[in-house]
Each structure stands twice: as C-alpha cells, then as structure tokens.
Motif scaffolding. Structure first.
Motif, mmCIF file in Angstrom:
data_model
loop_
_atom_site.group_PDB
_atom_site.id
_atom_site.type_symbol
_atom_site.label_atom_id
_atom_site.label_comp_id
_atom_site.label_asym_id
_atom_site.label_seq_id
_atom_site.Cartn_x
_atom_site.Cartn_y
_atom_site.Cartn_z
ATOM 1 N N HIS A 24 1.883 1.449 2.267
ATOM 2 C CA HIS A 24 1.513 2.266 1.114
ATOM 3 C C HIS A 24 1.498 1.343 -0.110
ATOM 4 N N LEU A 25 0.310 1.094 -0.646
ATOM 5 C CA LEU A 25 0.168 0.213 -1.807
ATOM 6 C C LEU A 25 0.102 1.027 -3.095
ATOM 7 N N HIS A 26 0.787 0.546 -4.121
ATOM 8 C CA HIS A 26 0.774 1.217 -5.417
ATOM 9 C C HIS A 26 -0.516 0.917 -6.184
ATOM 10 N N HIS A 27 -0.915 -0.339 -6.213
ATOM 11 C CA HIS A 27 -2.128 -0.777 -6.921
ATOM 12 C C HIS A 27 -2.987 -1.618 -5.972
ATOM 13 N N PRO A 28 -3.777 -0.991 -5.110
ATOM 14 C CA PRO A 28 -4.528 -1.778 -4.139
ATOM 15 C C PRO A 28 -5.507 -2.755 -4.780
ATOM 16 N N GLY A 29 -6.100 -2.396 -5.900
ATOM 17 C CA GLY A 29 -7.033 -3.301 -6.559
ATOM 18 C C GLY A 29 -6.370 -4.595 -6.971
ATOM 19 N N ARG A 30 -5.124 -4.498 -7.364
ATOM 20 C CA ARG A 30 -4.365 -5.667 -7.797
ATOM 21 C C ARG A 30 -3.671 -6.355 -6.631
ATOM 22 N N ASP A 31 -3.197 -5.581 -5.658
ATOM 23 C CA ASP A 31 -2.283 -6.104 -4.654
ATOM 24 C C ASP A 31 -2.892 -6.368 -3.279
ATOM 25 N N ARG A 55 -0.830 5.191 -2.766
ATOM 26 C CA ARG A 55 0.138 6.239 -3.073
ATOM 27 C C ARG A 55 0.625 6.100 -4.501
ATOM 28 N N SER A 56 0.535 7.174 -5.252
ATOM 29 C CA SER A 56 1.029 7.155 -6.631
ATOM 30 C C SER A 56 2.540 7.222 -6.679
ATOM 31 N N THR A 59 6.874 3.299 -6.356
ATOM 32 C CA THR A 59 7.300 2.902 -7.695
ATOM 33 C C THR A 59 6.644 1.598 -8.111
ATOM 34 N N SER A 60 6.477 1.430 -9.401
ATOM 35 C CA SER A 60 5.830 0.214 -9.889
ATOM 36 C C SER A 60 6.704 -1.012 -9.653
ATOM 37 N N SER A 61 8.025 -0.838 -9.512
ATOM 38 C CA SER A 61 8.891 -1.990 -9.246
ATOM 39 C C SER A 61 8.768 -2.468 -7.800
ATOM 40 N N SER A 62 8.362 -1.583 -6.898
ATOM 41 C CA SER A 62 8.077 -2.003 -5.530
ATOM 42 C C SER A 62 6.598 -1.751 -5.291
ATOM 43 N N ARG A 63 5.859 -2.780 -5.077
ATOM 44 C CA ARG A 63 4.401 -2.653 -4.978
ATOM 45 C C ARG A 63 3.941 -1.992 -3.697
ATOM 46 N N SER A 64 4.853 -1.860 -2.713
ATOM 47 C CA SER A 64 4.459 -1.264 -1.445
ATOM 48 C C SER A 64 5.674 -0.710 -0.712
ATOM 49 N N THR A 65 5.403 0.170 0.229
ATOM 50 C CA THR A 65 6.413 0.590 1.196
ATOM 51 C C THR A 65 5.798 0.409 2.575
#
Length: 72
Positions: A24-31, A55-56, A59-65
């Motif tokens: 689950h990526l928070h910011h796929p465009g960036r990450d 996934r919104s 959290t922004s501190s963890s870029r993925s789960t």
C-alpha cells in the motif's frame, strides 16, 4: 525490507519463500520508482505475485505498508 527480511529469517525463511507481495503506497507518483528499485534488490525472479494499492490511510511518515505471505 530489512525488517521484513528479519521477520522471514526468524521463521527460517527468506524472500524466495514469499508467494505474494501486497504493498500500500501513500504517494505512488513519488514513491513507485524507488519502491521498484528497492523491491528488486531483495526479491529475485521469478517475482511473486504483486499487488500495489494507493491508500490515503497510509501515514505520511511511513510511505508504505506491506503484507508478504510466505511458505516453505
């Protein structure tokens, strides 16, 4: 990935035992590019099935789960 590798090792497994990776990526465009680069350094071909989600709630501190089911 180091932490995931340590969990696998605690059970006598490694990334070659992973049968599916759900990420689950928070910011796929960036990450996404960085994710692919790191993923490919730990997981060898043939790659396990992989699902990526945006996934919104990540959290922004963890870029993925991650979820990595594995079998012997």
């Amino acid at each position: 990935m180091n932490n995931l590798g340590a969990v696998l090792a605690a059970y006598g497994l490694d990334f070659s035992h992973v049968v599916k990776a759900t990420v689950h990526l928070h910011h796929p465009g960036r990450d996404l590019a960085g994710f692919n680069t790191v993923y490919e350094t730990f997981v060898e071909t043939p790659y396990p099935a992989r699902t990526r989600w945006v996934r919104s709630w990540v959290t922004s501190s963890s870029r993925s789960t991650w979820s990595l089911p594995a079998e012997r």
